[in-house]
Design an enzyme around this catalytic site. Structure first.
Site, PDB file in Angstrom:
ATOM      1  N   TYR A 111       0.794  -1.311   0.244  1.00  0.00           N
ATOM      2  CA  TYR A 111       0.109   0.063  -0.015  1.00  0.00           C
ATOM      3  C   TYR A 111       0.788   1.278  -0.073  1.00  0.00           C
ATOM      4  CZ  TYR A 111      -3.715  -3.123   1.298  1.00  0.00           C
ATOM      5  OH  TYR A 111      -4.790  -4.293   1.172  1.00  0.00           O
ATOM      6  N   ASN A 134     -12.389  -1.031  -5.508  1.00  0.00           N
ATOM      7  CA  ASN A 134     -12.539  -1.447  -6.915  1.00  0.00           C
ATOM      8  C   ASN A 134     -13.150  -2.327  -7.212  1.00  0.00           C
ATOM      9  OD1 ASN A 134     -11.468  -2.673  -9.120  1.00  0.00           O
ATOM     10  ND2 ASN A 134      -9.615  -3.686  -8.266  1.00  0.00           N
ATOM     11  N   CYS A 142      -6.026  -5.652  -7.699  1.00  0.00           N
ATOM     12  CA  CYS A 142      -6.000  -5.216  -6.037  1.00  0.00           C
ATOM     13  C   CYS A 142      -5.383  -6.382  -5.312  1.00  0.00           C
ATOM     14  CB  CYS A 142      -7.004  -4.427  -5.817  1.00  0.00           C
ATOM     15  SG  CYS A 142      -8.624  -5.626  -6.016  1.00  0.00           S
ATOM     16  N   HIS A 143      -5.533  -7.321  -5.669  1.00  0.00           N
ATOM     17  CA  HIS A 143      -5.032  -8.955  -5.042  1.00  0.00           C
ATOM     18  C   HIS A 143      -3.423  -8.696  -4.971  1.00  0.00           C
ATOM     19  CE1 HIS A 143      -5.062 -10.045  -9.266  1.00  0.00           C
ATOM     20  NE2 HIS A 143      -4.077 -11.014  -8.957  1.00  0.00           N
ATOM     21  N   GLU A 169      -0.662 -17.016  -9.861  1.00  0.00           N
ATOM     22  CA  GLU A 169       0.000 -16.035 -10.712  1.00  0.00           C
ATOM     23  C   GLU A 169       1.619 -16.572 -10.498  1.00  0.00           C
ATOM     24  OE1 GLU A 169      -0.404 -11.869 -10.251  1.00  0.00           O
ATOM     25  OE2 GLU A 169      -2.579 -11.900 -11.061  1.00  0.00           O
TER      26      GLU A 169
END
Length: 171
Positions: A111, A134, A142-143, A169
């Site tokens: 953040y 979002n 945002c993850h 990912e």
């Protein structure tokens, strides 16, 4: 920011492997991606708060192109989304969401990183609030944002969904 005009929102539900979520789009683009395995209520509640004059119409043909890219992502085939979006946010939210799109597939930022990158280094809490607003999970990734300590922090879809996406990912 609330959208106060009447508009038609098309929606449908995506099912693939152990994922199930609702998507919604306007004629301009994708405007909502729901949390994993939640019902229609999450979407209806979001639109009630953010686009209260929207008319929700179930129409798979209008969301299929968005669903296809999402399924490709969830299967590890797609790393970048290439689709129109219809986001309605404040200038600050738009800046945060744009910065989130710059986080590469498989990487994370904090953040604090996001706050610094948008030129508002003291706005870490506000960045967290903007990230929480979002509406298009995964497409605006945002993850990929974690706390400065490296721990998982809030996520509309829940921490297990966030961890699952980050694991997807890494593969």
């Amino acid at each position: 920011m609330k959208y106060k005009e009447e508009q038609t929102i098309y929606y449908g539900q995506v099912h693939t492997d152990d994922w199930s979520m609702y998507l919604a789009a306007t004629d301009k683009g994708l405007c909502f991606v729901g949390s994993e395995n939640t019902g229609l209520d999450e979407m209806k509640e979001w639109f009630g708060k953010n686009r209260s004059k929207a008319k929700l119409v179930e129409d798979w043909n209008n969301v299929a192109k968005y669903a296809n890219q999402l399924v490709e992502y969830l299967h590890g085939i797609r790393k970048v989304f290439d689709l129109p979006v219809d986001l309605m946010g404040t200038a600050f939210q738009d800046a945060v969401w744009k910065e989130l799109k710059n986080i590469p597939f498989g990487e994370t930022k904090t953040y604090t990183d996001i706050a610094k990158n948008i030129g508002k280094p003291k706005s870490v809490r506000s960045v967290g609030t903007a990230i929480g607003a979002n509406p298009i999970l995964m497409v605006v990734p945002c993850h990929r944002v974690i706390s400065k300590s490296g721990k998982m922090a809030g996520y509309r879809g829940g921490i297990p969904m966030k961890e699952k996406l980050l694991e997807l990912e890494k593969r």
